[in-house]
Design an enzyme around this catalytic site. Sequence first.
Site, PDB file in Angstrom:
ATOM      1  N   TYR A  64       0.847  -1.201   0.000  1.00  0.00           N
ATOM      2  CA  TYR A  64       0.000   0.000   0.000  1.00  0.00           C
ATOM      3  C   TYR A  64       0.874   1.239   0.000  1.00  0.00           C
ATOM      4  O   TYR A  64       1.887   1.281   0.700  1.00  0.00           O
ATOM      5  CB  TYR A  64      -0.906   0.020   1.233  1.00  0.00           C
ATOM      6  CG  TYR A  64      -2.368  -0.130   0.843  1.00  0.00           C
ATOM      7  CD1 TYR A  64      -2.946   0.793  -0.014  1.00  0.00           C
ATOM      8  CD2 TYR A  64      -3.141  -1.183   1.310  1.00  0.00           C
ATOM      9  CE1 TYR A  64      -4.274   0.661  -0.402  1.00  0.00           C
ATOM     10  CE2 TYR A  64      -4.467  -1.325   0.926  1.00  0.00           C
ATOM     11  CZ  TYR A  64      -5.021  -0.390   0.071  1.00  0.00           C
ATOM     12  OH  TYR A  64      -6.316  -0.515  -0.317  1.00  0.00           O
ATOM     13  N   GLU A  66      -0.643   4.815  -0.411  1.00  0.00           N
ATOM     14  CA  GLU A  66      -1.460   6.026  -0.634  1.00  0.00           C
ATOM     15  C   GLU A  66      -0.637   7.262  -0.297  1.00  0.00           C
ATOM     16  O   GLU A  66       0.201   7.244   0.589  1.00  0.00           O
ATOM     17  CB  GLU A  66      -2.726   5.970   0.214  1.00  0.00           C
ATOM     18  CG  GLU A  66      -3.729   4.984  -0.351  1.00  0.00           C
ATOM     19  CD  GLU A  66      -5.034   4.937   0.433  1.00  0.00           C
ATOM     20  OE1 GLU A  66      -5.305   5.873   1.197  1.00  0.00           O
ATOM     21  OE2 GLU A  66      -5.752   3.939   0.268  1.00  0.00           O
ATOM     22  N   ASP A 241      -7.112  14.833 -23.670  1.00  0.00           N
ATOM     23  CA  ASP A 241      -7.045  13.399 -23.413  1.00  0.00           C
ATOM     24  C   ASP A 241      -6.358  12.765 -24.628  1.00  0.00           C
ATOM     25  O   ASP A 241      -6.956  12.627 -25.692  1.00  0.00           O
ATOM     26  CB  ASP A 241      -8.473  12.861 -23.239  1.00  0.00           C
ATOM     27  CG  ASP A 241      -8.516  11.368 -22.992  1.00  0.00           C
ATOM     28  OD1 ASP A 241      -7.504  10.689 -23.229  1.00  0.00           O
ATOM     29  OD2 ASP A 241      -9.580  10.884 -22.569  1.00  0.00           O
ATOM     30  N   THR A 270      -3.881   7.141 -21.246  1.00  0.00           N
ATOM     31  CA  THR A 270      -3.640   5.790 -20.765  1.00  0.00           C
ATOM     32  C   THR A 270      -2.219   5.439 -21.193  1.00  0.00           C
ATOM     33  O   THR A 270      -1.598   6.153 -21.982  1.00  0.00           O
ATOM     34  CB  THR A 270      -4.618   4.768 -21.378  1.00  0.00           C
ATOM     35  OG1 THR A 270      -4.622   4.946 -22.787  1.00  0.00           O
ATOM     36  CG2 THR A 270      -6.017   4.961 -20.840  1.00  0.00           C
ATOM     37  N   LYS A 273      -2.133   1.921 -24.844  1.00  0.00           N
ATOM     38  CA  LYS A 273      -2.623   1.905 -26.229  1.00  0.00           C
ATOM     39  C   LYS A 273      -1.420   2.064 -27.157  1.00  0.00           C
ATOM     40  O   LYS A 273      -0.535   1.212 -27.123  1.00  0.00           O
ATOM     41  CB  LYS A 273      -3.673   2.999 -26.414  1.00  0.00           C
ATOM     42  CG  LYS A 273      -4.914   2.786 -25.524  1.00  0.00           C
ATOM     43  CD  LYS A 273      -6.010   3.768 -25.833  1.00  0.00           C
ATOM     44  CE  LYS A 273      -7.292   3.448 -25.084  1.00  0.00           C
ATOM     45  NZ  LYS A 273      -7.425   4.128 -23.790  1.00  0.00           N
ATOM     46  N   ARG A 279      -1.344  -1.657 -18.630  1.00  0.00           N
ATOM     47  CA  ARG A 279      -2.686  -1.069 -18.545  1.00  0.00           C
ATOM     48  C   ARG A 279      -2.705  -0.051 -17.409  1.00  0.00           C
ATOM     49  O   ARG A 279      -2.435  -0.393 -16.251  1.00  0.00           O
ATOM     50  CB  ARG A 279      -3.665  -2.204 -18.270  1.00  0.00           C
ATOM     51  CG  ARG A 279      -5.116  -1.857 -18.289  1.00  0.00           C
ATOM     52  CD  ARG A 279      -5.901  -3.115 -18.543  1.00  0.00           C
ATOM     53  NE  ARG A 279      -5.661  -3.556 -19.904  1.00  0.00           N
ATOM     54  CZ  ARG A 279      -6.279  -3.054 -20.973  1.00  0.00           C
ATOM     55  NH1 ARG A 279      -7.212  -2.133 -20.852  1.00  0.00           N
ATOM     56  NH2 ARG A 279      -5.991  -3.483 -22.187  1.00  0.00           N
TER      57      ARG A 279
HETATM   58  N1  DSN Z   1     -11.702   1.588 -24.205  1.00  0.00           N
HETATM   59  C1  DSN Z   1     -11.044   2.717 -24.803  1.00  0.00           C
HETATM   60  C2  DSN Z   1     -11.116   2.655 -26.282  1.00  0.00           C
HETATM   61  O1  DSN Z   1     -11.322   1.579 -26.806  1.00  0.00           O
HETATM   62  O2  DSN Z   1     -10.974   3.668 -26.954  1.00  0.00           O
HETATM   63  C3  DSN Z   1     -11.594   3.950 -24.314  1.00  0.00           C
HETATM   64  O3  DSN Z   1     -12.131   3.835 -23.038  1.00  0.00           O
END
Ligand code: DSN
Length: 478
Positions: A64, A66, A241, A270, A273, A279
């Site tokens: 942990y 935090e 974003d 994120t 991607k 992730r």
């Molecule tokens: N799941 C992501 C996407 O496929 O674009 C966005 O949340």
Amino acid sequence: MTDSLISSAYTQALEVIGAVEPRIADATRQELADQRGSLKLIASENYASPAVLLTMGTWFSDKYAEGTVGHRFYAGCQNVDTVESLAAEHARELFGAPYAYVQPHSGIDANLVAFWSILANRVESPYLQKMQAKNVNELTEADWETLRAELGNQRLLGMSLDAGGHLTHGFRPNISGKMFHQQQYGTDPETGLLDYDAVAAKAREFKPLVLVAGYSAYPRRVNFAKMREIADEVGAVLMVDMAHFAGLVAGKVFTGEEDPVPYAHITTTTTHKSLRGPRGGMVLAQEEFAADVDRGCPMVLGGPLSHVMAAKAVAFAEARQSSFQAYAQQIADNAQSLADGFLKRDARLVTGGTDNHLVLLDVSSFGLTGRQAESALLDAGVVTNRNSIPGDPNGAWYTSGIRLGTPALTTRGFGHDEFDTVAELIVDVLSNTEAGTTKAGGPSKASYVLGDGVAERTKAASGELLDKHPLYPGLVLG
Ligand code: DSN
């Protein structure tokens, strides 16, 4: 790391797991086989390196932590501090950002942290100031009521879901569309392209506190200098974003006015991607927002996933290597090849093409909904996701589009010729799929009939491509 080391690491790990719950070991083996044996075209997915994957399977998961570096609510966080500091340092260097917060567990978490820090930083509220100064006990129930009213009456302008924006950009059913008064901007109905004058006009009229730019399904680049100009004119905070295209920013494909980091007050992303990490999520910010973002945990988030922060550090170190720039450029080149492959076969693409990592195929010209197309393609071993298109008559569940991205297959080594073949295979499947009927005999938006032999011939052709470009080539499970 040699192939035999990776193979033996995973073989032994699966033996250890299988001794406790063999079905999980089996599902893990099957997932690798499935990913190896299908054309992964989901624009938000990728294949992280073995180094990134292995980093997630350690005892950092048990700690942990935090709080933030040097300021934790738990003892014994010295090694988590090392991990978090390194991940943040790599992120700052990679993106040229003054400040990086690597704790968010996902993109939605990152956006919630951004929303909270914008409210905390920009809403003039004596109550909020008292709260930040930790005099919470001085607040009465009436004070809290005022605070909720002040924070709850702020405005957000974001890109609409069917134009390519994300749920968290103010889509009504999402919390972002409920916690803010929201309005949405779309794209030009003729061209499908962003119309900056229309965004500016909406911003002037609506006067949002937050202007959100960025997208999940818009196949074009955005000029973030123009978005910042719009934000500045109306006194809004520009939040970008970049979850989908972070890899193209890191890989210097998007530079100058197409790089959001210098223009946005806050950039969220994120990490899994096009960036090809574990992730998770991340927030980059200009200095003026750093202290507020730093309070993300525990004000918005639960305890950080230290094992994932460690894997973020490894992924960012990979993305700082020059080979990542070649990879990112190949993602964009491949998207172009895919788009050209569709256009020369008379398929309709939203905006008529792409200049990023994705294409949005309008499947209505095949007489199908997105759901029917997605299912037929899956039967043929092509993994995609259905997606709304601007003004979609079929809504967000059935949709009229298929979103296709190139990051994952580019990691496997696909190039121009392979993506041209992918377009050919997809057009073949969709041309040989018919919309089905409901039990009552009416037109169905879900059922479909795939022509005889189509799945088999598609799998045979894609199998040749996949065999030429194996996933984790040296990884052999014993
Ligand atoms: N799941 C992501 C996407 O496929 O674009 C966005 O949340």
